[in-house]
Design a protein around this motif. Structure first.
Motif, PDB file in Angstrom:
ATOM      1  N   PRO A  74      16.745   7.270  -8.678  1.00 35.25           N
ATOM      2  CA  PRO A  74      17.545   7.949  -9.690  1.00 35.25           C
ATOM      3  C   PRO A  74      17.578   7.150 -10.982  1.00 35.25           C
ATOM      4  N   SER A  75      17.590   7.858 -12.080  1.00 32.39           N
ATOM      5  CA  SER A  75      17.758   7.256 -13.389  1.00 32.39           C
ATOM      6  C   SER A  75      18.730   8.165 -14.121  1.00 32.39           C
ATOM      7  N   PRO A  76      19.605   7.612 -14.973  1.00 29.66           N
ATOM      8  CA  PRO A  76      20.581   8.468 -15.651  1.00 29.66           C
ATOM      9  C   PRO A  76      19.933   9.695 -16.280  1.00 29.66           C
ATOM     10  N   GLY A  77      20.369  10.864 -15.852  1.00 30.80           N
ATOM     11  CA  GLY A  77      19.843  12.101 -16.411  1.00 30.80           C
ATOM     12  C   GLY A  77      18.628  12.667 -15.701  1.00 30.80           C
ATOM     13  N   GLU A  78      18.062  11.944 -14.722  1.00 31.50           N
ATOM     14  CA  GLU A  78      16.880  12.452 -14.047  1.00 31.50           C
ATOM     15  C   GLU A  78      16.702  11.759 -12.701  1.00 31.50           C
ATOM     16  N   VAL A  79      15.846  12.359 -11.882  1.00 33.72           N
ATOM     17  CA  VAL A  79      15.436  11.743 -10.630  1.00 33.72           C
ATOM     18  C   VAL A  79      13.920  11.626 -10.664  1.00 33.72           C
ATOM     19  N   ILE A  80      13.411  10.415 -10.455  1.00 27.09           N
ATOM     20  CA  ILE A  80      11.983  10.163 -10.558  1.00 27.09           C
ATOM     21  C   ILE A  80      11.384  10.100  -9.164  1.00 27.09           C
ATOM     22  N   THR A  81      10.364  10.906  -8.928  1.00 30.87           N
ATOM     23  CA  THR A  81       9.673  10.920  -7.644  1.00 30.87           C
ATOM     24  C   THR A  81       8.231  10.481  -7.849  1.00 30.87           C
ATOM     25  N   GLU A  82       7.799   9.498  -7.074  1.00 33.39           N
ATOM     26  CA  GLU A  82       6.427   9.008  -7.137  1.00 33.39           C
ATOM     27  C   GLU A  82       5.761   9.179  -5.781  1.00 33.39           C
ATOM     28  N   ARG A  83       4.469   9.462  -5.808  1.00 34.61           N
ATOM     29  CA  ARG A  83       3.696   9.510  -4.570  1.00 34.61           C
ATOM     30  C   ARG A  83       2.613   8.444  -4.647  1.00 34.61           C
ATOM     31  N   ILE A  84       2.496   7.684  -3.576  1.00 37.60           N
ATOM     32  CA  ILE A  84       1.569   6.550  -3.541  1.00 37.60           C
ATOM     33  C   ILE A  84       0.709   6.650  -2.289  1.00 37.60           C
ATOM     34  N   ASP A  85      -0.595   6.579  -2.481  1.00 34.96           N
ATOM     35  CA  ASP A  85      -1.520   6.588  -1.346  1.00 34.96           C
ATOM     36  C   ASP A  85      -1.710   5.156  -0.844  1.00 34.96           C
ATOM     37  N   ALA A  86      -1.335   4.917   0.388  1.00 33.15           N
ATOM     38  CA  ALA A  86      -1.480   3.597   1.003  1.00 33.15           C
ATOM     39  C   ALA A  86      -1.322   3.758   2.504  1.00 33.15           C
ATOM     40  N   PRO A  87      -1.830   2.800   3.280  1.00 36.49           N
ATOM     41  CA  PRO A  87      -1.683   2.889   4.740  1.00 36.49           C
ATOM     42  C   PRO A  87      -0.223   2.942   5.153  1.00 36.49           C
ATOM     43  N   SER A  88       0.026   3.513   6.328  1.00 31.75           N
ATOM     44  CA  SER A  88       1.402   3.716   6.786  1.00 31.75           C
ATOM     45  C   SER A  88       1.958   2.542   7.578  1.00 31.75           C
ATOM     46  N   THR A  89       1.192   1.470   7.727  1.00 33.91           N
ATOM     47  CA  THR A  89       1.614   0.384   8.620  1.00 33.91           C
ATOM     48  C   THR A  89       2.826  -0.389   8.112  1.00 33.91           C
ATOM     49  N   ALA A  90       2.983  -0.511   6.806  1.00 37.33           N
ATOM     50  CA  ALA A  90       4.116  -1.249   6.240  1.00 37.33           C
ATOM     51  C   ALA A  90       4.319  -0.795   4.801  1.00 37.33           C
ATOM     52  N   VAL A  91       5.514  -1.052   4.284  1.00 35.73           N
ATOM     53  CA  VAL A  91       5.802  -0.670   2.903  1.00 35.73           C
ATOM     54  C   VAL A  91       4.834  -1.403   1.975  1.00 35.73           C
ATOM     55  N   PRO A  92       4.099  -0.694   1.132  1.00 36.56           N
ATOM     56  CA  PRO A  92       3.142  -1.347   0.231  1.00 36.56           C
ATOM     57  C   PRO A  92       3.847  -2.332  -0.705  1.00 36.56           C
ATOM     58  N   GLY A 105      15.967  -8.363  -2.642  1.00 40.16           N
ATOM     59  CA  GLY A 105      14.916  -9.216  -2.108  1.00 40.16           C
ATOM     60  C   GLY A 105      14.803  -9.180  -0.595  1.00 40.16           C
ATOM     61  N   LYS A 106      15.602  -8.355   0.056  1.00 38.27           N
ATOM     62  CA  LYS A 106      15.567  -8.263   1.520  1.00 38.27           C
ATOM     63  C   LYS A 106      14.370  -7.407   1.959  1.00 38.27           C
ATOM     64  N   PRO A 107      13.854  -7.653   3.152  1.00 39.91           N
ATOM     65  CA  PRO A 107      12.703  -6.865   3.620  1.00 39.91           C
ATOM     66  C   PRO A 107      13.083  -5.409   3.873  1.00 39.91           C
ATOM     67  N   LEU A 108      12.128  -4.515   3.617  1.00 40.12           N
ATOM     68  CA  LEU A 108      12.321  -3.100   3.887  1.00 40.12           C
ATOM     69  C   LEU A 108      11.764  -2.786   5.271  1.00 40.12           C
ATOM     70  N   ARG A 109      12.620  -2.228   6.115  1.00 40.98           N
ATOM     71  CA  ARG A 109      12.247  -1.938   7.493  1.00 40.98           C
ATOM     72  C   ARG A 109      12.484  -0.457   7.790  1.00 40.98           C
ATOM     73  N   VAL A 110      11.946  -0.010   8.920  1.00 41.17           N
ATOM     74  CA  VAL A 110      12.175   1.377   9.323  1.00 41.17           C
ATOM     75  C   VAL A 110      13.671   1.589   9.556  1.00 41.17           C
ATOM     76  N   ALA A 111      14.224   2.569   8.858  1.00 41.78           N
ATOM     77  CA  ALA A 111      15.651   2.861   8.991  1.00 41.78           C
ATOM     78  C   ALA A 111      15.895   4.140   9.778  1.00 41.78           C
ATOM     79  N   ALA A 112      14.960   5.082   9.678  1.00 37.92           N
ATOM     80  CA  ALA A 112      15.120   6.349  10.412  1.00 37.92           C
ATOM     81  C   ALA A 112      13.773   7.044  10.512  1.00 37.92           C
ATOM     82  N   ILE A 113      13.574   7.724  11.624  1.00 39.98           N
ATOM     83  CA  ILE A 113      12.381   8.541  11.820  1.00 39.98           C
ATOM     84  C   ILE A 113      12.848   9.972  12.037  1.00 39.98           C
ATOM     85  N   VAL A 114      12.331  10.881  11.225  1.00 46.17           N
ATOM     86  CA  VAL A 114      12.785  12.264  11.258  1.00 46.17           C
ATOM     87  C   VAL A 114      11.612  13.186  11.572  1.00 46.17           C
TER      88      VAL A 114
END
Length: 477
Positions: A74-92, A105-114
């Protein structure tokens, strides 16, 4: 930019309930698909706190859901959506690095699978075109953590790409037991979190103060992400910091004193780091315009190239310094404090009165008038600088008060913005004159260069500063 003009209505629906007859005699095309979304966050859900989503889409639903990474910030006044092509094994790394400030600075881990089973009913008109469609999603989600939790729900959306969703369709859906869908996002629903209503039972004046503070903090964090992506949000971030600092000072009685300790100093520090970049950016544009306005015969030597070379090098150096500071412990602590404020602004009382907010604006205006009077009497550069800062605070206090006092606040903001702008021109001219003196002195010792043109530009800046002073003075009469 792609604009989606689709109208939609979304409902929660019973897992075992049947979609009702929608009273449409036309043809219906039915297709089904399955896909999974894997959401990532820190263990403390820091991204969620900033309204940011990182998800890997596995499997697609036509052109609407291409497989790959999707980041929503989110940014004031808008929501920015980006799509990135990269392998699914870990957050690029490109994603993790850009969101470092939001994640602390904390690691990003799987939080939910839907997992979603989607059945799409396309209702066709007489020409065989889609009149509207019913999208029936049966969702099962698993939230990770010390103890994994599972939940499931069903959501049905009716979408139309032209007119609004037919009233009869809405009526039949509600009659079949459909209820307005939860306001939370899929991720929030998957982990069982509902975003708090920040204003809650706060008075209108308190809600206005909360909204104003939240807006500035959101801009600062959005700027953090943009800076890490190599973009240039410096000016907007500095303005947000100024607005926040101004509010912390002029409206200090509204906040818990213990929560104010040290915050202004840290905001001023980072604004100063950014200011070194912004100053060179402003000077480059200012000098380029000034040189373009001079007759050719008054431009002796490679003045434009030399100024651009010197200021670009300085700007690059300070931009690197910004990047370095943004990984420092000091900056991390500042972001941590702002995150705490973002989650719960420490108001002394959530029943602030209209009178209190109006008094804050009035006091700021009186102080600005006093500083301006002193500056005009002395003519000293330092007094003019102090008057400019006081005018900014009066302007921002007017902005803060506007949702509560209406035209009175708008008039104050407009008046002091004008004074701030004129005094800002004086400040810019004074800074530019000092820079030209340094650049001109260096040119005098280089072969084939001299300080003639720098002297002309220097004199122009002195005239600009004097004109700004005269403009302020004439505006007070």
């Amino acid at each position: 930019m792609h604009t989606d003009t689709t109208r939609a209505a979304t409902w929660d629906f019973g897992l075992d309930s049947a979609i009702p007859d929608l009273g449409d005699p036309g043809d219906v095309e039915i297709t089904s698909t399955d896909f999974s979304d894997t959401y990532y966050d820190t263990e403390d859900r820091d991204l969620l706190a900033h309204g940011t989503t990182v998800v890997y889409v596995d499997g697609d639903d036509g052109d609407e859901r291409p497989a790959g990474w999707r980041v929503v910030t989110p940014s004031p006044g808008e929501v920015i959506t980006e799509r990135i092509d990269a392998p699914s094994t870990a957050v690029p790394p490109t994603i993790a690095d850009a969101l470092w400030g939001l994640s602390g600075g904390k690691p990003l881990r799987v939080a939910a699978i839907v997992h979603t089973h989607r059945t799409r009913h396309r209702h066709l008109d007489a020409n065989g075109e889609t009149a509207y469609e019913v999208i029936d999603d049966t969702v099962s989600a698993t939230a990770t953590g010390p103890v994994a939790t599972a939940t499931s729900w069903r959501e049905v959306a009716v979408r139309s790409s032209s007119d609004a969703v037919p009233k009869g369709v809405r009526k039949r859906m509600v009659g079949a037991g459909a209820r307005p869908a939860s306001a939370s996002s899929t991720y929030e629903r998957a982990i069982g979190h509902e975003a708090p209503h920040r204003a809650g039972s706060a008075s209108p004046a308190a809600a206005a103060a909360l909204d104003y503070v939240h807006e500035q903090i959101a801009t600062i964090f959005a700027g953090d992400v943009a800076l890490r992506r190599g973009e240039n949000p410096v000016h907007g971030v500095r303005v947000a910091i100024r607005r926040l600092r101004s509010t912390l000072r002029t409206a200090a009685p509204l906040f818990e004193p213990s929560d104010l300790v040290g915050l202004d100093d840290e905001l001023r520090w980072f604004a100063g780091v950014l200011g070194e970049v912004r100053d060179r950016e402003v000077l480059r544009a200012r000098f380029a315009t000034a040189l373009a306005e001079l007759p050719d015969e008054l431009v002796l030597g490679p003045v434009a190239a030399r100024i651009e070379e010197e200021l670009s090098a300085q700007q690059h150096h300070h931009r690197e310094n910004v990047a370095a500071e943004m990984t420092s412990d000091r900056y991390r602590r500042l972001l941590s404090t702002l995150t705490t404020w973002n989650e719960a602004v420490p108001l002394v009382d959530d029943q602030i009165s209209k009178k209190q907010v109006r008094q804050i604006a009035t006091r700021a205006a009186r102080k600005a008038d006093k500083r301006l009077k002193q500056a005009l009497a002395s003519g000293h550069e330092e007094d003019l600088h102090r008057a400019r800062k006081a005018a900014k605070r009066a302007r921002y206090a007017g902005e803060l008060a506007t949702p509560v006092v209406g035209s009175i606040g708008r008039a104050q903001a407009k008046r002091y913005k004008k004074i701030q702008t004129v005094l800002g021109e004086h400040q810019d001219a004074a800074v530019a004159a000092r820079a030209l003196r340094e650049l001109g002195a260096a040119a005098g010792i280089r072969k084939g260069e001299n300080g003639f043109t720098y002297g002309i530009l220097y004199q122009r800046e002195l005239h600009a500063a004097a004109a700004a002073r005269d403009a302020v003075l004439s505006g007070k009469k």
